[in-house]
Design a protein around this motif. Structure first.
Motif: not given
Length: 136
Positions: A21-34
């Protein structure tokens, strides 16, 4: 009897798929993967737009490394063959081939034993012989 095998497959093959799912998100460490915002296919635009550049760079890097390794390997082989002393020839061959034959764990331990700040061979034997202070 099938339960251990299915459990193994589930843990090692299916559970990691949640990370895709990480590949399709603007990943932010604080918010987490989901909790990170959805980006869709925008993360793949660079990959698809510059596929030729990526392929060219990969081929050029591989070509450069193949040429450099071939030239250096042949040069070292010629240098070692020209050594007259059999004992020196064996030592040089071993010194060149040993890192390829040893586990990286062993190599890292030997490096640590040589360069350790408190008990390393460098600080305990070599530097005192040269009249130098130990290095942290």
């Amino acid at each position: 009897m099938m339960l251990p095998g299915l459990l193994y497959l589930f843990i090692n093959n299916y559970m990691p798929m949640a990370g895709l799912v990480v590949a399709f998100k603007n990943y932010n460490v604080v918010d987490g993967i989901f909790g990170s915002p959805w980006a869709g296919l925008s993360n793949f635009t660079y990959l698809f737009n510059d596929a030729w550049t990526i392929t060219r760079n990969t081929l050029l890097y591989n070509l450069a490394f193949i040429v450099i390794n071939l030239v250096l390997g042949v040069a070292f082989a010629i240098f070692i063959c020209d050594i007259k002393n059999k004992k020196c020839k064996t030592i040089y061959q071993s010194a060149i081939l040993l890192p390829f034959l040893m586990s990286i764990v062993i190599v890292s331990y030997i490096t640590f034993a040589f360069f350790s700040g408190e008990n390393g061979m460098l600080n305990k034997t070599i530097l005192p012989l040269l009249g130098k202070e130990p290095i942290s």
